[in-house]
Motif scaffolding. Sequence first.
Motif, PDB file in Angstrom:
ATOM      1  N   GLY A   1       0.819  -1.209   0.000  1.00 48.39           N
ATOM      2  CA  GLY A   1       0.000   0.000   0.000  1.00 48.39           C
ATOM      3  C   GLY A   1       0.849   1.254   0.000  1.00 48.39           C
ATOM      4  N   GLY A   2       1.916   1.267   0.795  1.00 46.15           N
ATOM      5  CA  GLY A   2       2.821   2.417   0.830  1.00 46.15           C
ATOM      6  C   GLY A   2       3.568   2.586  -0.476  1.00 46.15           C
TER       7      GLY A   2
ATOM      8  N   GLY B   1      -1.259  -9.055  -0.395  1.00 50.97           N
ATOM      9  CA  GLY B   1      -2.203  -8.004  -0.055  1.00 50.97           C
ATOM     10  C   GLY B   1      -1.494  -6.684   0.155  1.00 50.97           C
ATOM     11  N   LEU B   2      -2.271  -5.605   0.276  1.00 50.93           N
ATOM     12  CA  LEU B   2      -1.668  -4.280   0.453  1.00 50.93           C
ATOM     13  C   LEU B   2      -0.898  -4.163   1.765  1.00 50.93           C
ATOM     14  CD1 LEU B   2      -4.388  -1.768  -0.851  1.00 50.93           C
ATOM     15  CD2 LEU B   2      -2.618  -2.974  -2.111  1.00 50.93           C
TER      16      LEU B   2
ATOM     17  N   ARG C   1      -9.998   0.872  -4.398  1.00 51.34           N
ATOM     18  CA  ARG C   1     -10.523  -0.081  -5.379  1.00 51.34           C
ATOM     19  C   ARG C   1      -9.652  -1.331  -5.437  1.00 51.34           C
ATOM     20  NH1 ARG C   1     -11.590   1.505 -11.287  1.00 51.34           N
ATOM     21  NH2 ARG C   1     -12.108  -0.729 -11.240  1.00 51.34           N
ATOM     22  N   ILE C   2      -8.336  -1.127  -5.401  1.00 52.53           N
ATOM     23  CA  ILE C   2      -7.408  -2.266  -5.438  1.00 52.53           C
ATOM     24  C   ILE C   2      -7.608  -3.141  -4.202  1.00 52.53           C
ATOM     25  CG2 ILE C   2      -4.970  -2.906  -5.302  1.00 52.53           C
ATOM     26  CD1 ILE C   2      -4.383  -0.374  -6.991  1.00 52.53           C
TER      27      ILE C   2
ATOM     28  N   ASP D   1      11.479  -5.604  -6.344  1.00 55.38           N
ATOM     29  CA  ASP D   1      10.296  -6.460  -6.542  1.00 55.38           C
ATOM     30  C   ASP D   1       9.478  -5.976  -7.737  1.00 55.38           C
ATOM     31  OD1 ASP D   1      10.906  -8.060  -4.413  1.00 55.38           O
ATOM     32  OD2 ASP D   1       9.459  -7.156  -3.029  1.00 55.38           O
ATOM     33  N   THR D   2       8.915  -6.928  -8.482  1.00 57.62           N
ATOM     34  CA  THR D   2       8.027  -6.602  -9.601  1.00 57.62           C
ATOM     35  C   THR D   2       6.582  -6.730  -9.135  1.00 57.62           C
ATOM     36  OG1 THR D   2       9.620  -7.362 -11.258  1.00 57.62           O
ATOM     37  CG2 THR D   2       7.308  -7.214 -11.937  1.00 57.62           C
ATOM     38  N   ILE D   3       5.853  -5.633  -9.206  1.00 50.27           N
ATOM     39  CA  ILE D   3       4.475  -5.584  -8.726  1.00 50.27           C
ATOM     40  C   ILE D   3       3.526  -5.520  -9.916  1.00 50.27           C
ATOM     41  CG2 ILE D   3       2.805  -4.329  -7.303  1.00 50.27           C
ATOM     42  CD1 ILE D   3       5.202  -5.483  -5.750  1.00 50.27           C
ATOM     43  N   CYS D   4       2.484  -6.340  -9.898  1.00 51.98           N
ATOM     44  CA  CYS D   4       1.436  -6.308 -10.923  1.00 51.98           C
ATOM     45  C   CYS D   4       0.079  -6.220 -10.226  1.00 51.98           C
ATOM     46  CB  CYS D   4       1.476  -7.558 -11.805  1.00 51.98           C
ATOM     47  SG  CYS D   4       2.955  -7.714 -12.826  1.00 51.98           S
ATOM     48  N   ILE D   5      -0.747  -5.294 -10.693  1.00 53.58           N
ATOM     49  CA  ILE D   5      -2.088  -5.102 -10.139  1.00 53.58           C
ATOM     50  C   ILE D   5      -3.102  -5.275 -11.255  1.00 53.58           C
ATOM     51  CG2 ILE D   5      -3.603  -3.582  -8.821  1.00 53.58           C
ATOM     52  CD1 ILE D   5      -1.030  -4.086  -7.335  1.00 53.58           C
TER      53      ILE D   5
END
Length: 301
Positions: free
Chosen positions: A16-17, A46-47, A31-32, A55-59
Amino acid sequence: MIQFTVGTLPCMTTLGGALKHFGVSATLRRRIKHSGTCTCNGQVIGLQNFVHTGDTICISLPVRQAFAPEPLAFTRVYEDRHLLVINKPAGLLMHPTAGQRSGTLANAVSYYYITSNQHCAYHPVHRLDKNTSGLCMIAKNPYVQSLFDHAPNRYYKRLYLALSTGYFPTPTATVHSPVGRAENSIIKRCVCLDGQKAHTDFVRLAAADTYSLLQVSLHTGRTHQIRVHCSYLGFPLLGDDLYGGTHELLSRQALHAYAMLFIHPITHKEIRLFALPPADMQALITEAGWDSLLAALSFSN
């Protein structure tokens, strides 16, 4: 889909941060949280989970398609997987209203997404009045839209061509006059002390006794801003009977969003787009002998 690599973190940070740092708005983060799917290096998290540098983040978010698709024609000027820029014709509403539920740009874009097999939604980065023509940008997901909405220093400029009534008297003009709702009207706006801050720049490209050709640059995005400021100066737009113009030469306000320059929020490339004025405005420009001026227009003017 939102995808990014976590940069250098000064301390332990949750997803989340990291999203907040990456420019994701609070509304979109909610929403996420409630309906999105988040992965870190391919693993669902989770957030509240911590992430690390590199790190690779996908939403992923479910597509909200709130508009009935309709096969209405429009001209694409630019498109990639993040953005769609169209040349909106005059007379087309941006989205349905209480009085008109169909036949809008939102309906047309929804149909285009379906027929081109794109799982995207309709997120206008800005809006044009129904009877204003020209370049209009649509983000294909809420994250890209939020990058424009919540990053005021991001380079993004639009230029308009306008035909004003009469001989515009000065080479340039700048208006810093607040715009608010006119008394006893839900549509009309006016310059008023308790209005919202509004800044418009005008450059006179050519002038004749009957009408003048102006290049207009907006620094704020108030409803009817150009129309209100032209009227405030005493030179309402041709065809704009709401603000003092007449339909003698044109049946709609003579306003066209002809140029757009922005730094792409994802690729960071500079994009320059242009759209020639439609036939009604072009006929008056040609009649006045000003065709050669259009070829010389640029963002440096």
